[in-house]
Scaffold this active site. Structure first.
Site, short mmCIF file in Angstrom:
data_model
loop_
_atom_site.label_atom_id
_atom_site.label_comp_id
_atom_site.label_asym_id
_atom_site.label_seq_id
_atom_site.Cartn_x
_atom_site.Cartn_y
_atom_site.Cartn_z
N LYS A 13 24.52 8.24 99.10
CA LYS A 13 25.96 8.48 99.27
C LYS A 13 26.23 9.77 100.05
O LYS A 13 27.01 9.78 101.00
CB LYS A 13 26.66 8.58 97.90
CG LYS A 13 26.47 7.37 96.99
CD LYS A 13 27.18 7.54 95.66
CE LYS A 13 26.70 8.69 94.81
NZ LYS A 13 25.29 8.58 94.34
N ARG A 88 33.35 8.01 88.67
CA ARG A 88 32.08 7.69 88.04
C ARG A 88 32.26 7.05 86.67
O ARG A 88 31.28 6.71 86.01
CB ARG A 88 31.31 8.99 87.85
CG ARG A 88 29.96 8.98 88.50
CD ARG A 88 29.53 10.40 88.44
NE ARG A 88 28.17 10.59 88.70
CZ ARG A 88 27.72 11.20 89.81
NH1 ARG A 88 28.54 11.56 90.75
NH2 ARG A 88 26.46 11.43 89.93
N ARG A 127 13.63 14.74 97.64
CA ARG A 127 14.81 15.40 98.24
C ARG A 127 14.67 16.92 98.21
O ARG A 127 14.22 17.50 97.23
CB ARG A 127 16.08 15.01 97.48
CG ARG A 127 17.29 15.81 97.96
CD ARG A 127 18.60 15.24 97.54
NE ARG A 127 18.76 15.12 96.10
CZ ARG A 127 19.79 14.51 95.53
NH1 ARG A 127 20.73 13.96 96.28
NH2 ARG A 127 19.88 14.43 94.22
N ARG A 160 16.51 20.28 93.61
CA ARG A 160 17.52 20.38 92.56
C ARG A 160 16.88 20.23 91.18
O ARG A 160 15.97 19.45 91.01
CB ARG A 160 18.57 19.27 92.76
CG ARG A 160 19.68 19.68 93.69
CD ARG A 160 20.60 18.55 94.08
NE ARG A 160 21.04 17.65 93.03
CZ ARG A 160 21.91 16.65 93.23
NH1 ARG A 160 22.40 16.43 94.44
NH2 ARG A 160 22.26 15.85 92.25
N ARG A 171 19.52 10.09 84.41
CA ARG A 171 20.67 9.87 85.30
C ARG A 171 20.85 8.39 85.59
O ARG A 171 21.97 7.90 85.69
CB ARG A 171 20.50 10.66 86.60
CG ARG A 171 20.76 12.14 86.41
CD ARG A 171 20.22 12.97 87.54
NE ARG A 171 20.89 12.75 88.80
CZ ARG A 171 20.37 13.09 89.99
NH1 ARG A 171 19.17 13.66 90.04
NH2 ARG A 171 21.05 12.88 91.08
P1 AP5 Z 1 21.41 11.46 98.94
O1 AP5 Z 1 22.23 11.09 100.12
O2 AP5 Z 1 21.35 12.89 98.54
O3 AP5 Z 1 21.79 10.51 97.71
P2 AP5 Z 1 23.06 10.52 96.75
O4 AP5 Z 1 23.42 9.09 96.49
O5 AP5 Z 1 24.12 11.41 97.29
O6 AP5 Z 1 22.37 11.12 95.47
P3 AP5 Z 1 22.82 12.25 94.42
O7 AP5 Z 1 21.62 12.48 93.55
O8 AP5 Z 1 23.40 13.45 95.10
O9 AP5 Z 1 23.87 11.48 93.67
P4 AP5 Z 1 24.34 11.76 92.29
O10 AP5 Z 1 25.53 10.87 92.33
O11 AP5 Z 1 23.42 11.57 91.19
O12 AP5 Z 1 24.55 13.34 92.26
P5 AP5 Z 1 25.82 14.27 92.43
O13 AP5 Z 1 25.45 15.42 93.23
O14 AP5 Z 1 27.00 13.45 92.83
O15 AP5 Z 1 19.92 10.93 99.21
C1 AP5 Z 1 18.87 11.21 98.30
C2 AP5 Z 1 17.58 11.50 99.08
O16 AP5 Z 1 17.19 10.33 99.79
C3 AP5 Z 1 17.73 12.61 100.15
O17 AP5 Z 1 16.53 13.33 100.18
C4 AP5 Z 1 17.94 11.84 101.46
O18 AP5 Z 1 17.45 12.56 102.59
C5 AP5 Z 1 17.13 10.56 101.21
N1 AP5 Z 1 17.74 9.37 101.83
C6 AP5 Z 1 19.05 9.05 101.88
N2 AP5 Z 1 19.23 7.85 102.50
C7 AP5 Z 1 17.97 7.41 102.80
C8 AP5 Z 1 17.48 6.24 103.46
N3 AP5 Z 1 18.30 5.28 103.90
N4 AP5 Z 1 16.14 6.11 103.63
C9 AP5 Z 1 15.28 7.09 103.18
N5 AP5 Z 1 15.68 8.22 102.58
C10 AP5 Z 1 17.02 8.38 102.39
O19 AP5 Z 1 26.07 14.68 90.91
C11 AP5 Z 1 25.21 15.56 90.24
C12 AP5 Z 1 25.71 15.76 88.82
O20 AP5 Z 1 27.04 16.32 88.83
C13 AP5 Z 1 25.85 14.49 87.98
O21 AP5 Z 1 24.63 14.11 87.38
C14 AP5 Z 1 26.91 14.93 86.96
O22 AP5 Z 1 26.36 15.74 85.98
C15 AP5 Z 1 27.84 15.78 87.80
N6 AP5 Z 1 28.94 14.99 88.39
C16 AP5 Z 1 29.17 14.81 89.73
N7 AP5 Z 1 30.24 14.02 89.90
C17 AP5 Z 1 30.70 13.70 88.67
C18 AP5 Z 1 31.77 12.89 88.21
N8 AP5 Z 1 32.58 12.24 89.07
N9 AP5 Z 1 31.93 12.76 86.87
C19 AP5 Z 1 31.15 13.42 85.99
N10 AP5 Z 1 30.10 14.20 86.37
C20 AP5 Z 1 29.87 14.33 87.70
#
Ligand code: AP5
Length: 213
Positions: A13, A88, A127, A160, A171
């Site tokens: 994402k 979410r 990552r 991270r 997660r």
């Molecule tokens: P990346 O693009 O970073 O993936 P992502 O889907 O953004 O993954 P996240 O782990 O950031 O999502 P998340 O939703 O768990 O975390 P968030 O920060 O929102 O890609 C991942 C890796 O793969 C990278 O290394 C990239 O280079 C590689 N990659 C990407 N596409 C690829 C492809 N096509 N092929 C190969 N490699 C690829 O949330 C973190 C925490 O914050 C949560 O756990 C929660 O505690 C809190 N939080 C955030 N939002 C909320 C909410 N709305 N409600 C409650 N808590 C929340």
């Protein structure tokens, strides 16, 4: 243009939202990035969020909804925005509908990026994130030109805390329990795409979907 990107942790994402933001000239709102920045600055929100995030759980809805209500009022959101990591929970989705309605706005596209658990584990464990600008790399699929140095700003790359094996597993459980029901909530609008191809191919597909081709 308002786009909601759904998908498991590591589905790509953030990577895609960063590229779509540049291509479409709209804002990228990542609740994860906002929370990490709040932790870095030691704000009251950051202090409350830290424990939940490190354990791989969700930060309470009330905190997140308030963040979004404020963020979408900022000037860079005038032309539209991509929501990455929000909503979410069904409660967050309902609140988003209410917030948008108040401003006469509506969601244009809801896209779910679908990947298997094994891809999630491989992507998240490889990552690396820039400490300075927050851009994500991958040691194998999206490696920086210089090891551990951000291509964009020269900042140091780090792993991270929530990208450790045990936390990734938790997660994924949280995603299935709390976020997966959103696919039912958005069932009339959601478009599912297979997000297991290379990064540029997925961007092309997303651009075509968003532009209605
Ligand atoms: P990346 O693009 O970073 O993936 P992502 O889907 O953004 O993954 P996240 O782990 O950031 O999502 P998340 O939703 O768990 O975390 P968030 O920060 O929102 O890609 C991942 C890796 O793969 C990278 O290394 C990239 O280079 C590689 N990659 C990407 N596409 C690829 C492809 N096509 N092929 C190969 N490699 C690829 O949330 C973190 C925490 O914050 C949560 O756990 C929660 O505690 C809190 N939080 C955030 N939002 C909320 C909410 N709305 N409600 C409650 N808590 C929340």
């Amino acid at each position: 243009m308002i786009v909601v990107l759904l998908g498991a942790p590591g589905s790509g994402k953030g990577t895609q939202a960063t590229k779509l933001k540049d291509a479409l000239g709209i804002a990228h709102i990542s609740t994860g990035d906002i929370l990490r920045e709040s932790i870095k600055k030691g704000t009251p929100v950051g202090k409350k969020a830290k424990e939940y995030m490190e354990a791989g759980g969700l930060v309470p809805d009330s905190i997140i909804i308030e963040i979004i209500a404020q963020r979408i009022k900022e000037p860079d959101c005038k032309k539209g925005f991509i929501l990455d990591g929000f909503p979410r929970t069904v409660k967050q989705a309902e609140s988003l509908d209410g917030i948008l309605k108040e401003s006469n706005l509506k969601i244009d596209k809801v896209i779910s990026m679908d990947v298997t658990d094994s891809i999630v584990i491989e992507r998240l464990s490889g990552r690396r994130t820039c400490r300075k600008c927050g851009v994500n790399f991958h040691i194998k699929y999206n490696a920086p030109a210089k090891e551990n140095i951000c291509d964009k700003c020269g900042g140091e790359l780090y792993q991270r805390n929530d990208d450790k094996a045990e936390t990734i597993k938790h997660r994924l459980e949280v995603y299935r329990k709390d976020t997966y029901p959103l696919l039912e909530y958005y069932k009339k609008a959601v478009i599912n795409i297979k997000a297991d191809e290379d990064i540029d191919k997925i961007t092309e597909r997303l651009m075509a979907l968003i532009k209605g081709k």
